[in-house]
Motif scaffolding. Structure first.
Motif: not given
Length: 937
Positions: A376-388, A392-402
């Motif tokens: 499985s893969t999970s991804i969270l993203k946050w994009i912040y635009m204080p002005t035009s 600021i682009d941030s992401g965290v991902g978690f990949m898990h498998l057997k």
């Protein structure tokens, strides 16, 4: 990752219009549109635009409105759309079409973006590696016929990169499998969940660490109305041709089959499918319009084929049967005008019911592996635009498998694996059973801004990356051994240090980077970048049970740190010169240093509980049971002596040299992009790469002086000299991983590419590459480690590499016919891959005692032999049937391998069986007819 639209608002005299109101609008934007004011020089630049089709609107009091429609925005691409406003009323509009391919006049990176028209409009295998066959310059290891490679990933290289340099990204977050050199994926994603795939292949910016095929797969999103796609296609056994015939190829393939099997009425040669289908569906829409979107996708796909020349004891053909299932869901939330959040989860179940890792090429079903793999893969993203002008682009991902390679369910403890290195067969059981629990946590954050003041425009980006990889391995082997035969006669026994209850490895990566795209005087742009990267591996204290052999080696081990501990700077420099200032002729050049992809291949190679083996002579099969028997130390019935091995090779006997450096490469490029009539862009570029500081293995206990020459015959022709290890050093091992100039390699190539987006009812994408790749073919930690102190291993080591392809041609096109019909095709040509020929010398073959038990030598270098050239043509005829403007039915008829090529894909590379040397072991699947339908709403 996202794209950018920029431009300048000017009047009819060319004077800037400061303060002009600029709006971009697209269904791809959750808010529908974005607005900004042009600066004092009339300049505007929209950052962080989701891939899609946009309309740009520029207006200012006293001027008519200037509108540019159909602007295609792709990830990591800057589109320049200038606006020339005429004096007039704001109620007047000047509308221009921006659909033609534009030259990115600022970014020097070489890349190819496959959007929906190419991903779903061209007949291909619907996997990242099959779609890579559409990307000029990229060389996949596998040749796909209608999805034939979909169940096992092909590796991809470009411009002399290594497999370890591949990067699989989802929405800009790394989801690679940490194993080997870290360049692979173990999760097989649903192509239907992606809006586009961006293949970035050269002159890469500092935000990217490695220099190979960098694939950013951009996920689809919901929308302000319910929309979706239902897709299905398939083929049965009767929907294919025969590409073997009754001629010379059939005679060669029959040589792989025993005389009794040749009379089998159900005998099938080649690699035909038995079934091939793909069911895929997506749906998305709003939970709250302009605020909260949702999207989901599922896929169920299956490909089974016959394994040519491999038969089970009951005379049935061995089968390669596979099934992959995917489910994915995504939510996107515009919290407020400045903040956007998204969350994606994807589950993958990969089932390869009879996995074979070739060679050996002829493995019975029972001796294959069972790979029933959840991930499985999970991804969270946050994009912040204080002005035009700030993002600021941030992401965290978690990949898990057997990841498992298990014994088949009918294998019992007394089933001992037996392989024949000359006949390329494997029977009874797989060599061992393996399970790999692993996960990766990846974090990525960056800030981007535009500064347009003083001397030029600066598009600045800086950020950080972090990842932690956990990688465990569990091994067991029946009898802790495998028997090895040569031409049906007993030869050696491979002894393992199993069981390994659980071996644990950890790797951390931390990087900081900064880059500046500095545009001067609207024509000259400098791409400047610098990256610092820290790579740190460590192994905790571990314990495993003792096995039958190697009891003198401890199975309780202390922690090992700094394996490796590297800190490196890599500069990037690019220059782009827009000669005319109109984006019609652009010269680009780059100079870049990259650190090579390294992951668990280094850590596991020095893990004290690493999977290790040794070889001993199999004296005789005294009782005729076909397996090597050992009854205990000193027992006269023993068929081999564990104490007479050539020494244990693996993590148990290997250390990392404290002074070892990280492998790296320097890349240079020079090229020109030229706009031609009909919206065609022609690109010609030259590439050079030199790779050094590769890591090899040296046995310090046996220097090169510990070998003496023996004159013998070369089965490839003529006389030959191999080297015999001194008896006094037999079994002595003390391996050290260190850098060696023997392992360097070099690439030179020229790319000639052409691209045209859909206009005048046709599009085209393709190119031809002329190249040479030369250096060490084996021996580094990224390929196959051997002993660089053993002079036998250095015989014919330097040659053309396995991916060396002097000529490669790719051409894909879509043509819109009347009444909604479309004709599309995909043609590929490539020079056949080179391959080396080996020969295993033994005491019996030499007629004199060979102290190291057995010695495999490359008797004919790679390049002395090549596979046949490869030509493949795929075609599709489809029809877009519209109903009520909202629904589209699209029936499809595909023909893969239209020319019914039977190009040889692999051969027997051992001279130990003179009759089978260089004999084909696998060929392209035959011409395949597939029918399918898409329903879009």
């Amino acid at each position: 990752m996202t794209g950018t639209i920029q431009g300048t608002a000017v009047d009819s005299t060319g004077a800037a219009i400061p303060g002009a109101t600029v709006t971009v609008a697209s269904p791809a934007l959750i808010t529908g549109k974005r607005v900004m004011a042009a600066d004092a020089e009339g300049f505007y630049k929209f950052l962080e635009l989701a891939p899609g089709t946009y309309t740009l609107r520029v207006e200012s009091p006293g001027y008519s409105v200037y509108v540019t429609t159909n602007i295609t925005v792709n990830s990591a691409v800057t589109v320049t759309a200038d606006s020339k406003l005429a004096t007039g009323s704001v109620t007047e509009e000047i509308v221009v079409n921006g659909s033609a391919v534009s030259i990115d006049t600022e970014n020097v990176a070489s890349q190819a973006v496959l959007g929906q028209q190419l991903l779903e409009g061209i007949p291909a295998g619907r996997s990242p590696w099959a779609e890579a066959n559409l990307v000029p310059s990229v060389m996949p290891s596998g040749r796909d016929v209608g999805g034939s490679t979909g169940m096992q990933a092909s590796t991809m290289v470009v411009h002399g990169s290594t497999v370890a340099d591949q990067r699989f990204m989802i929405d800009g977050v790394n989801v690679n499998w940490p194993g080997s050199g870290g360049g692979s994926t173990a999760i097989y994603y649903d192509q239907g969940m992606f809006q586009e795939i961006n293949y970035r292949i050269g002159a890469l910016p500092a935000e990217i660490g490695q220099s190979g095929v960098y694939m950013n797969m951009v996920t689809k999103d919901g929308g302000n109305q319910i929309h979706g796609t239902i897709f299905a296609n398939g083929a049965g056994k009767g929907m294919q041709s025969d590409n073997i015939g009754n001629g010379s190829l059939r005679a060669l393939l029959l040589k792989n089959v025993t005389a009794s099997q040749q009379t089998n009425p159900s005998l099938e040669l080649g690699n035909p499918i038995t079934i091939n289908y793909d069911y895929n569906g997506q749906i998305g829409g709003p939970l709250l319009r302009d605020k909260l979107w949702w999207f989901g996708s599922f896929r169920w796909w299956k490909v089974n084929n016959i394994v040519s020349g491999a038969f089970n004891p009951d005379a049935t053909s061995a089968i390669n049967d596979n099934l992959i299932a995917n489910e994915m869901v995504k939510f996107s939330y515009q919290l407020n005008p400045k903040n956007k959040l998204s969350a994606m989860y994807s589950r993958n179940q990969k089932n390869r019911y009879h996995r074979r890792n070739s060679p050996p090429y002829f493995t019975t079903d029972k001796a294959s592996w069972l790979q029933n793999q959840p991930g499985s893969t999970s991804i969270l993203k946050w994009i912040y635009m204080p002005t035009s002008k700030w993002v600021i682009d941030s992401g965290v991902g978690f990949m898990h498998l057997k990841y498992p390679q298990r014994y088949q369910k009918d294998v019992v403890a007394t089933d001992i694996s037996i392989t024949d290195s000359a006949l390329s067969t494997l029977i009874n059981a797989a060599p061992y059973s393996y399970v790999n629990p692993t996960w990766r946590l990846a974090l990525d954050t960056s800030a981007s801004t535009v500064i347009n003041r003083g001397f030029g425009t600066h598009s600045i980006k800086f950020g950080a990356e972090f990842s932690h990889d956990y990688y465990a391995q569990i091994y067991k082997a029946n009898g802790d051994l495998q028997g090895v035969m040569i031409n049906g006669k007993v030869s050696t026994v491979t002894l393992y240090n199993t069981p390994i209850n659980q071996q644990t490895n950890n790797l951390d990566m931390l990087a900081f980077y900064g880059q500046d795209n500095w545009k001067i005087a609207n024509r000259l742009t400098f791409d400047l970048g610098l990256r610092w990267e820290f790579l740190h591996g460590y192994i905790p204290a571990q314990h495993a049970d003792q096995g039958r052999f190697f009891t003198s080696y401890p199975k309780t081990t202390a922690a090992v740190d700094n394996v490796p501990n590297w800190k490196n700077f890599t500069p990037r420099l690019g220059v782009s010169w827009d000669i005319t200032g109109r984006g019609t002729t652009v010269i680009k050049a780059s100079l870049s240093k990259y650190m090579q992809g390294v992951a668990m291949n280094v850590v596991t190679a020095v893990n004290p509980l690493g999977f290790s083996n040794a070889s001993v002579v199999w004296k005789a099969d005294s009782n005729g049971n076909g397996i090597p028997d050992f009854y205990g130390t000193g027992d006269s019935r023993n068929e081999f002596d564990p104490g007479a091995s050539n020494g244990l090779t693996g993590g148990a006997t290997t250390k990392l040299d404290p002074a070892v450096r990280r492998p790296n490469s320097w890349e240079q490029s020079l090229g020109v992009d030229q706009r031609l009539p009909y919206g065609i862009v022609l690109s010609v570029s030259g590439w050079h790469r030199s790779t050094s500081d590769q890591i090899g293995r040296f046995n310090d206990a046996v220097p090169t002086s510990g070998y003496t020459p023996i004159a013998t015959t070369n089965p490839a022709g003529g006389t030959f000299t191999i080297f015999n290890q001194s008896l006094a050093t037999k079994g002595l091992v003390n391996y050290r991983l260190m850098n060696s100039p023997l392992l360097n390699f070099e690439y030179r190539g020229i790319d000639v590419n052409v691209q045209k987006s859909m206009s005048h009812h046709w599009l085209v994408n393709g190119g031809v590459t002329f190249s040479r790749l030369r250096g060490a073919t084996t021996g580094d930690v990224g390929t196959t480690l051997d002993d660089l102190n053993n002079p036998n291993n250095n015989i014919n080591r330097t040659s053309v590499l396995s991916y060396d392809t002097p000529v490669q041609l790719k051409l894909a096109s879509v043509y819109q016919l009347p009444k909604g019909f479309e004709l599309s095709g995909n043609f590929q040509h490539a020079t056949g891959f080179p391959y080396a020929m080996t020969y295993s010398y033994t005491t019996a073959i030499l007629g004199t005692t060979l102290n190291q038990t057995t010695q495999s030598v490359t008797v004919a270098p790679a390049g002395a032999n090549r596979l046949p050239d490869f030509n493949l043509l795929d075609m599709r005829l489809s029809n877009n049937i519209k109903w009520r403007d909202r629904y589209t039915f699209k029936p499809e008829f595909d023909v893969y391998n239209l020319n019914n090529s039977a190009a040889v894909q692999t051969v027997n590379q051992s001279y130990n069986s003179a009759a089978l040397a260089r004999n084909p072991t696998a060929v392209l699947p035959p011409r395949l007819f597939k029918v399918g339908i898409q329903f879009l709403f």
